[in-house]
Design a protein around this motif. Structure first.
Motif, mmCIF file in Angstrom:
data_model
loop_
_atom_site.group_PDB
_atom_site.id
_atom_site.type_symbol
_atom_site.label_atom_id
_atom_site.label_comp_id
_atom_site.label_asym_id
_atom_site.label_seq_id
_atom_site.Cartn_x
_atom_site.Cartn_y
_atom_site.Cartn_z
ATOM 1 N N ARG A 69 0.632 -1.221 0.001
ATOM 2 C CA ARG A 69 -0.165 0.091 -0.195
ATOM 3 C C ARG A 69 0.895 1.381 0.294
ATOM 4 N NH1 ARG A 69 -2.682 -0.755 4.782
ATOM 5 N NH2 ARG A 69 -3.547 0.934 4.935
ATOM 6 N N ASN A 70 2.409 0.976 0.255
ATOM 7 C CA ASN A 70 3.255 2.012 -0.517
ATOM 8 C C ASN A 70 3.221 3.246 0.700
ATOM 9 O OD1 ASN A 70 5.374 3.304 -1.425
ATOM 10 N ND2 ASN A 70 3.601 5.211 -2.436
ATOM 11 N N LEU A 71 2.778 2.448 2.268
ATOM 12 C CA LEU A 71 2.506 3.669 3.243
ATOM 13 C C LEU A 71 3.654 4.174 3.770
ATOM 14 C CD1 LEU A 71 0.862 1.039 5.517
ATOM 15 C CD2 LEU A 71 -0.250 2.351 4.592
ATOM 16 N N PRO A 72 3.990 5.183 4.237
ATOM 17 C CA PRO A 72 4.862 6.107 4.698
ATOM 18 C C PRO A 72 5.988 6.039 5.734
ATOM 19 C CG PRO A 72 3.064 7.787 5.106
ATOM 20 C CD PRO A 72 2.435 6.278 4.863
ATOM 21 N N SER A 107 10.038 -8.499 13.461
ATOM 22 C CA SER A 107 8.672 -8.757 14.354
ATOM 23 C C SER A 107 8.292 -7.264 15.395
ATOM 24 C CB SER A 107 8.675 -9.795 15.023
ATOM 25 O OG SER A 107 9.968 -9.334 16.279
ATOM 26 N N ASN A 108 8.727 -6.526 15.776
ATOM 27 C CA ASN A 108 8.662 -5.325 15.913
ATOM 28 C C ASN A 108 7.829 -4.262 15.144
ATOM 29 O OD1 ASN A 108 7.734 -3.710 18.709
ATOM 30 N ND2 ASN A 108 9.681 -2.471 18.591
ATOM 31 N N LEU A 109 7.852 -3.876 14.386
ATOM 32 C CA LEU A 109 7.779 -3.460 13.191
ATOM 33 C C LEU A 109 6.130 -3.157 12.337
ATOM 34 C CD1 LEU A 109 11.753 -2.938 12.544
ATOM 35 C CD2 LEU A 109 10.484 -1.329 14.322
ATOM 36 N N GLU A 110 5.980 -2.317 11.952
ATOM 37 C CA GLU A 110 4.630 -2.442 10.775
ATOM 38 C C GLU A 110 4.896 -0.935 9.734
ATOM 39 O OE1 GLU A 110 1.532 -3.061 12.965
ATOM 40 O OE2 GLU A 110 1.626 -1.306 14.450
ATOM 41 N N TRP A 111 4.521 -1.271 8.737
ATOM 42 C CA TRP A 111 3.946 -0.006 7.451
ATOM 43 C C TRP A 111 2.797 0.519 8.903
ATOM 44 C CZ3 TRP A 111 7.757 2.118 5.127
ATOM 45 C CH2 TRP A 111 8.922 1.277 4.890
ATOM 46 N N CYS A 112 2.561 2.412 8.554
ATOM 47 C CA CYS A 112 1.151 2.662 8.811
ATOM 48 C C CYS A 112 1.161 3.943 8.340
ATOM 49 C CB CYS A 112 1.203 2.648 10.182
ATOM 50 S SG CYS A 112 2.780 3.899 11.755
#
Length: 173
Positions: A71-74, A89-94
């Motif tokens: 989704r090309n989240l920034p 495991s502690n990171l996510e795009w948002c």
């Protein structure tokens, strides 16, 4: 190197990165030390295209390398709130909003009257909501020692939006 698996960093062929966020230089044959002087871990990598060293955020390097972003989240969020825990495991795009909401919901960010820059209390903001339609925005601003713009932002819900949503329960001003 230890038993942890390392991968070449896209665009930085002299460096390897692990899913835990460790970075290894094939030039110096050593692990890079992080600069933790700001809120996030940074490293200096040689960018051969530019011909100079540049500072990069470790959590973004890990996310770019290992987490798909269709989704090309920034932004990259630290799920546990620990900005030094750069494990994949502690990171996510948002989105910026999702990142901010996560911070507020997990008490990682001050908001409302707890912010050092707050000039009003929650009680005063609710009083301002009650004065809408009774007094002009400029008169309300004069009463509370803030700008007319601040009052208009409060009444639109762009400032103190969590309180706005609570008070008006979705009503549009």
């Amino acid at each position: 190197m230890n038993e942890e698996k390392f991968f070449k960093i896209n665009g930085y062929e002299d460096y390897l990165i692990s899913k835990s966020g460790k970075i290894y230089s094939t030039l110096t044959e050593s692990y890079l030390k992080y600069d933790n002087s700001t809120r996030y871990s940074k490293v200096r990598l040689m960018d051969r295209r530019l011909g100079k060293f540049i500072n990069l955020l470790v959590h973004r390097l890990v996310a770019i390398q290992f987490i798909p972003n269709p989704r090309n989240l920034p932004e990259v969020n630290h799920k546990d709130g620990n900005k030094l825990n750069n494990n994949v495991s502690n990171l996510e795009w948002c989105t910026k909003g999702e990142n901010r909401n996560h911070a507020v919901l997990n008490n990682l960010m001050q908001h409302g009257q707890d912010r050092p820059s707050a000039k009003l209390t929650e009680f005063q903001v609710i009083e301002i909501y009650k004065l809408k339609g009774i007094m002009r925005a400029q008169d309300i601003a004069d009463r509370y020692g803030v700008s007319k713009n601040t009052i208009n932002c409060i009444l639109r819900g762009s400032k103190w939006n969590y309180l706005y949503r609570q008070y008006f329960k979705g009503e549009t001003i």
